[in-house]
Design a protein around this motif. Structure first.
Motif, PDB file in Angstrom:
ATOM      1  N   TYR A 250       0.830  -1.205   0.000  1.00  0.00           N
ATOM      2  CA  TYR A 250       0.000   0.000   0.000  1.00  0.00           C
ATOM      3  C   TYR A 250       0.866   1.258   0.000  1.00  0.00           C
ATOM      4  O   TYR A 250       0.523   2.255  -0.657  1.00  0.00           O
ATOM      5  CB  TYR A 250      -0.918  -0.004   1.217  1.00  0.00           C
ATOM      6  N   LEU A 251       1.985   1.218   0.708  1.00  0.00           N
ATOM      7  CA  LEU A 251       2.894   2.363   0.715  1.00  0.00           C
ATOM      8  C   LEU A 251       3.507   2.575  -0.663  1.00  0.00           C
ATOM      9  O   LEU A 251       3.646   3.717  -1.127  1.00  0.00           O
ATOM     10  CB  LEU A 251       3.992   2.158   1.767  1.00  0.00           C
ATOM     11  N   ILE A 252       3.868   1.489  -1.324  1.00  0.00           N
ATOM     12  CA  ILE A 252       4.435   1.591  -2.677  1.00  0.00           C
ATOM     13  C   ILE A 252       3.408   2.180  -3.639  1.00  0.00           C
ATOM     14  O   ILE A 252       3.719   3.076  -4.436  1.00  0.00           O
ATOM     15  CB  ILE A 252       4.906   0.209  -3.160  1.00  0.00           C
ATOM     16  N   ARG A 253       2.179   1.685  -3.546  1.00  0.00           N
ATOM     17  CA  ARG A 253       1.144   2.170  -4.471  1.00  0.00           C
ATOM     18  C   ARG A 253       0.807   3.639  -4.195  1.00  0.00           C
ATOM     19  O   ARG A 253       0.599   4.416  -5.137  1.00  0.00           O
ATOM     20  CB  ARG A 253      -0.096   1.290  -4.319  1.00  0.00           C
ATOM     21  N   ALA A 254       0.748   4.021  -2.902  1.00  0.00           N
ATOM     22  CA  ALA A 254       0.488   5.417  -2.577  1.00  0.00           C
ATOM     23  C   ALA A 254       1.614   6.308  -3.067  1.00  0.00           C
ATOM     24  O   ALA A 254       1.377   7.424  -3.550  1.00  0.00           O
ATOM     25  CB  ALA A 254       0.306   5.572  -1.066  1.00  0.00           C
ATOM     26  N   ARG A 255       2.848   5.827  -2.969  1.00  0.00           N
ATOM     27  CA  ARG A 255       4.001   6.590  -3.463  1.00  0.00           C
ATOM     28  C   ARG A 255       3.905   6.802  -4.967  1.00  0.00           C
ATOM     29  O   ARG A 255       4.226   7.877  -5.485  1.00  0.00           O
ATOM     30  CB  ARG A 255       5.285   5.857  -3.103  1.00  0.00           C
ATOM     31  N   LYS A 271      -6.167  17.237 -14.070  1.00  0.00           N
ATOM     32  CA  LYS A 271      -6.680  16.058 -13.392  1.00  0.00           C
ATOM     33  C   LYS A 271      -5.705  15.507 -12.362  1.00  0.00           C
ATOM     34  O   LYS A 271      -5.884  14.385 -11.875  1.00  0.00           O
ATOM     35  CB  LYS A 271      -7.002  14.957 -14.416  1.00  0.00           C
ATOM     36  N   LYS A 272      -4.689  16.263 -12.014  1.00  0.00           N
ATOM     37  CA  LYS A 272      -3.663  15.748 -11.105  1.00  0.00           C
ATOM     38  C   LYS A 272      -4.219  15.445  -9.720  1.00  0.00           C
ATOM     39  O   LYS A 272      -3.682  14.591  -9.006  1.00  0.00           O
ATOM     40  CB  LYS A 272      -2.510  16.739 -10.986  1.00  0.00           C
ATOM     41  N   TYR A 273      -5.302  16.109  -9.330  1.00  0.00           N
ATOM     42  CA  TYR A 273      -5.879  15.874  -8.006  1.00  0.00           C
ATOM     43  C   TYR A 273      -6.372  14.443  -7.845  1.00  0.00           C
ATOM     44  O   TYR A 273      -6.464  13.921  -6.723  1.00  0.00           O
ATOM     45  CB  TYR A 273      -7.034  16.854  -7.773  1.00  0.00           C
ATOM     46  N   GLN A 274      -6.684  13.777  -8.962  1.00  0.00           N
ATOM     47  CA  GLN A 274      -7.174  12.407  -8.885  1.00  0.00           C
ATOM     48  C   GLN A 274      -6.126  11.466  -8.299  1.00  0.00           C
ATOM     49  O   GLN A 274      -6.451  10.496  -7.604  1.00  0.00           O
ATOM     50  CB  GLN A 274      -7.619  11.938 -10.266  1.00  0.00           C
ATOM     51  N   HIS A 275      -4.858  11.741  -8.585  1.00  0.00           N
ATOM     52  CA  HIS A 275      -3.794  10.904  -8.027  1.00  0.00           C
ATOM     53  C   HIS A 275      -3.687  11.083  -6.520  1.00  0.00           C
ATOM     54  O   HIS A 275      -3.387  10.125  -5.799  1.00  0.00           O
ATOM     55  CB  HIS A 275      -2.469  11.235  -8.705  1.00  0.00           C
ATOM     56  N   MET A 276      -3.948  12.285  -6.040  1.00  0.00           N
ATOM     57  CA  MET A 276      -3.945  12.505  -4.602  1.00  0.00           C
ATOM     58  C   MET A 276      -5.114  11.775  -3.934  1.00  0.00           C
ATOM     59  O   MET A 276      -4.972  11.189  -2.861  1.00  0.00           O
ATOM     60  CB  MET A 276      -4.011  14.008  -4.304  1.00  0.00           C
ATOM     61  N   LEU A 277      -6.274  11.788  -4.595  1.00  0.00           N
ATOM     62  CA  LEU A 277      -7.415  11.038  -4.080  1.00  0.00           C
ATOM     63  C   LEU A 277      -7.122   9.542  -4.057  1.00  0.00           C
ATOM     64  O   LEU A 277      -7.551   8.825  -3.141  1.00  0.00           O
ATOM     65  CB  LEU A 277      -8.660  11.314  -4.929  1.00  0.00           C
ATOM     66  N   ASN A 278      -6.388   9.083  -5.059  1.00  0.00           N
ATOM     67  CA  ASN A 278      -6.021   7.661  -5.097  1.00  0.00           C
ATOM     68  C   ASN A 278      -5.050   7.320  -3.971  1.00  0.00           C
ATOM     69  O   ASN A 278      -5.137   6.250  -3.360  1.00  0.00           O
ATOM     70  CB  ASN A 278      -5.397   7.332  -6.453  1.00  0.00           C
ATOM     71  N   ALA A 279      -4.113   8.215  -3.698  1.00  0.00           N
ATOM     72  CA  ALA A 279      -3.182   7.992  -2.593  1.00  0.00           C
ATOM     73  C   ALA A 279      -3.927   7.918  -1.262  1.00  0.00           C
ATOM     74  O   ALA A 279      -3.601   7.096  -0.397  1.00  0.00           O
ATOM     75  CB  ALA A 279      -2.135   9.103  -2.560  1.00  0.00           C
ATOM     76  N   ILE A 280      -4.944   8.764  -1.100  1.00  0.00           N
ATOM     77  CA  ILE A 280      -5.745   8.726   0.120  1.00  0.00           C
ATOM     78  C   ILE A 280      -6.471   7.384   0.227  1.00  0.00           C
ATOM     79  O   ILE A 280      -6.611   6.819   1.322  1.00  0.00           O
ATOM     80  CB  ILE A 280      -6.744   9.896   0.131  1.00  0.00           C
ATOM     81  N   LYS A 281      -6.908   6.864  -0.912  1.00  0.00           N
ATOM     82  CA  LYS A 281      -7.587   5.563  -0.887  1.00  0.00           C
ATOM     83  C   LYS A 281      -6.672   4.487  -0.327  1.00  0.00           C
ATOM     84  O   LYS A 281      -7.088   3.657   0.503  1.00  0.00           O
ATOM     85  CB  LYS A 281      -8.031   5.187  -2.302  1.00  0.00           C
ATOM     86  N   TYR A 282      -5.420   4.472  -0.764  1.00  0.00           N
ATOM     87  CA  TYR A 282      -4.499   3.449  -0.260  1.00  0.00           C
ATOM     88  C   TYR A 282      -4.151   3.683   1.202  1.00  0.00           C
ATOM     89  O   TYR A 282      -3.849   2.727   1.925  1.00  0.00           O
ATOM     90  CB  TYR A 282      -3.234   3.409  -1.123  1.00  0.00           C
ATOM     91  N   SER A 283      -4.208   4.925   1.650  1.00  0.00           N
ATOM     92  CA  SER A 283      -3.962   5.181   3.066  1.00  0.00           C
ATOM     93  C   SER A 283      -5.068   4.597   3.937  1.00  0.00           C
ATOM     94  O   SER A 283      -4.821   4.212   5.085  1.00  0.00           O
ATOM     95  CB  SER A 283      -3.829   6.685   3.321  1.00  0.00           C
ATOM     96  N   THR A 284      -6.276   4.490   3.391  1.00  0.00           N
ATOM     97  CA  THR A 284      -7.364   3.898   4.165  1.00  0.00           C
ATOM     98  C   THR A 284      -7.161   2.397   4.366  1.00  0.00           C
ATOM     99  O   THR A 284      -7.849   1.789   5.197  1.00  0.00           O
ATOM    100  CB  THR A 284      -8.723   4.127   3.467  1.00  0.00           C
ATOM    101  N   SER A 285      -6.239   1.796   3.605  1.00  0.00           N
ATOM    102  CA  SER A 285      -5.905   0.386   3.821  1.00  0.00           C
ATOM    103  C   SER A 285      -4.912   0.209   4.952  1.00  0.00           C
ATOM    104  O   SER A 285      -4.800  -0.887   5.515  1.00  0.00           O
ATOM    105  CB  SER A 285      -5.325  -0.213   2.534  1.00  0.00           C
ATOM    106  N   ILE A 286      -4.176   1.249   5.270  1.00  0.00           N
ATOM    107  CA  ILE A 286      -3.126   1.152   6.280  1.00  0.00           C
ATOM    108  C   ILE A 286      -3.678   1.370   7.681  1.00  0.00           C
ATOM    109  O   ILE A 286      -3.199   0.753   8.645  1.00  0.00           O
ATOM    110  CB  ILE A 286      -2.008   2.163   5.966  1.00  0.00           C
ATOM    111  N   TRP A 287      -4.706   2.221   7.821  1.00  0.00           N
ATOM    112  CA  TRP A 287      -5.240   2.499   9.157  1.00  0.00           C
ATOM    113  C   TRP A 287      -5.763   1.257   9.862  1.00  0.00           C
ATOM    114  O   TRP A 287      -5.497   1.073  11.070  1.00  0.00           O
ATOM    115  CB  TRP A 287      -6.324   3.576   9.077  1.00  0.00           C
ATOM    116  N   PRO A 288      -6.519   0.368   9.213  1.00  0.00           N
ATOM    117  CA  PRO A 288      -6.924  -0.868   9.909  1.00  0.00           C
ATOM    118  C   PRO A 288      -5.739  -1.720  10.337  1.00  0.00           C
ATOM    119  O   PRO A 288      -5.786  -2.362  11.396  1.00  0.00           O
ATOM    120  CB  PRO A 288      -7.792  -1.591   8.867  1.00  0.00           C
TER     121      PRO A 288
END
Length: 462
Positions: A250-255, A271-288
């Protein structure tokens, strides 16, 4: 994020934490067989998956060749990719000769070979486990290491029949290296300009995310082996090290998403903001992962009090990931007004005749796998995204090991069907970008690895 991705449910019961070691080889073997299923369907429905995966690498090498002053009539040989003399989408090298990672062509890897390999590896795993544990009286760690060593030796032996395996291993190692490649052009001057992440590396990293528990088991294997033959003492390290390994994909994909955001900022991509939204998505996998790891360091009563928060985090991740699957990764349901209109409005026969069909509005106009199969994949992915809810029915399984192994199989299966629509959508975007470039009708063409929220305007009569 894989279902039931919590630290406390990975150790399992039995003779100790090492019992979980036998799960990871089984999941990897299943992933190989399911990739064989992907290859079968790609060819059955006429998707040139090798070319789709390689196209970004080909374009990157062509841009470097142009920047270096290489003429179009001269082929560029750099040991990885052979570039054609035409930029058009219809004149890229044939996938049978275009290659990455050591020149492994599509003709060398077939679905039947991959399925046969997975069956052979499964038989080898059970054989080595029986010999090491039952006949020699060894432990689980030794059985797993014996299996991995036997597989490595089998690949390394220079037999003509296993040449495709060696080529495949080189490809995997090269793509794995690219996952940690800093691509310094994003943060420092580079003669070729900023380099976006190619689709093949995005695809590879996404596959790794579904193997997060395998990374956890590898971290646990390393930790157990470091204390061998003594048992692992109760400590924070016993939880922390495997949990960090589980978070690596998840860290690799967020990077990668952050790098793409940097590239978009340099290129003024709206459309660059979409990549930031995608990074946030992968961060939601790390919190659990973090919360469940913390639960292992406190009392059972304290851990139980945090259970509602963990369920909330898992639900947020599942909903976020599912929405991204459908809208961004598959290019479906990108026009909410059309979806609502098709679902709610009562139109006259003439209006119904002039309106788009329901699957055009809810899914998308072009469906290579057909309406039925695409809908089945969407519904199955939706159900499996909430596979973590099986934690409420754990009593149905004979043991925790069986429960966790089952959820791991569900996740790699979900990834396999996800692959079908993801590669199809990438092919549509690549075709659209190539058509716009050839016709010179667009002043800016989004890179194939950039995902757009705006639905493609595709000619339905084509």
């Amino acid at each position: 994020m894989s279902s039931t991705q919590e630290v406390g449910e990975i150790f399992g019961e039995g003779s100790g934490p090492a019992q979980a070691m036998l799960r990871s080889p089984n999941v990897i073997i299943a992933s190989i067989g399911l990739w064989g299923m992907n290859v079968f369907f790609f060819r059955l429905f006429g998707l040139d998956y090798v070319r789709i995966l390689n196209l970004d690498l080909i374009k990157e090498q062509e841009e470097k060749a142009k920047a270096a002053g290489v003429t179009n009539d001269k082929e560029m040989e750099n040991g990885t990719i052979t570039v054609s003399d035409d930029n058009s989408d219809d004149h890229y090298p044939d996938s049978a000769t275009t290659s990455f990672g050591g020149g492994c062509s599509r003709g060398g890897i077939t679905s039947s070979k991959l399925v046969f390999l997975s069956i052979s590896l499964l038989a080898l795993l059970h054989s080595t486990t029986y010999v090491w544990m039952s006949l020699m009286g060894g432990g689980t760690i030794g059985a797993v290491l014996l299996f991995y060593t036997t597989v490595a030796l089998g690949i390394a032996i220079p037999l003509p029949s296993t040449k495709w395996l060696r080529m495949s291993a080189v490809i995997v190692l090269q793509r794995a290296f690219e996952l940690v490649n800093p691509r310094c052009s994003c943060v420092s001057p580079d003669p070729y300009g900023p380099r976006p992440i190619p689709f093949i590396d995005v695809f590879f990293a996404d596959a790794m995310c579904s193997l997060s528990k395998v990374f956890f088991d590898w971290g646990m294997l390393w930790h157990l082996a470091s204390h061998f033959p003594e048992p692992v003492p109760p400590s924070t390290h016993a939880i922390l090290i495997p949990s960090i390994c589980a978070a690596i994909p998840y860290l690799i994909r967020a990077r990668q998403c952050l790098i793409m955001h940097t590239v978009g900022r340099i290129k003024n991509d709206p459309k660059k903001y979409q990549h930031m939204l995608n990074a946030i998505k992968y961060s939601t996998s790390i919190w659990p992962l973090c919360l469940s790891a913390y639960q292992q360091t406190i009392t059972k009563e304290q851990a139980a009090s945090l259970e509602p928060l963990l369920i909330c985090l898992l639900a947020i991740n599942a909903l976020y990931s599912l929405a991204w699957d459908i809208i961004m990764d598959w290019g479906m349901m990108q026009d909410p007004t059309a979806v609502v209109g098709q679902a709610c409005v009562v139109a006259s026969p003439q209006q119904q005749k002039n309106s788009r069909s329901c699957h055009h509005a809810v899914l998308r106009p072009r469906l290579r796998f057909g309406v039925v199969m695409s809908t089945a994949i969407l519904m199955t992915d939706t159900i499996l995204r909430f596979g973590w809810t099986l934690r409420f029915y754990e009593a149905l399984f004979p043991s925790k090991d069986a429960f966790v192994l089952f959820t791991q199989f569900l996740e790699v299966f979900r990834r396999a069907i996800w692959n079908l629509l993801r590669v199809e959508w990438e092919h549509i975007k690549q075709s659209k970008a190539g058509k716009n470039a050839n016709e010179e009708t667009a002043s800016f063409v989004t890179a194939p690895s950039t995902i757009s929220m705006v639905p493609l305007k595709i000619n339905h009569n084509a």
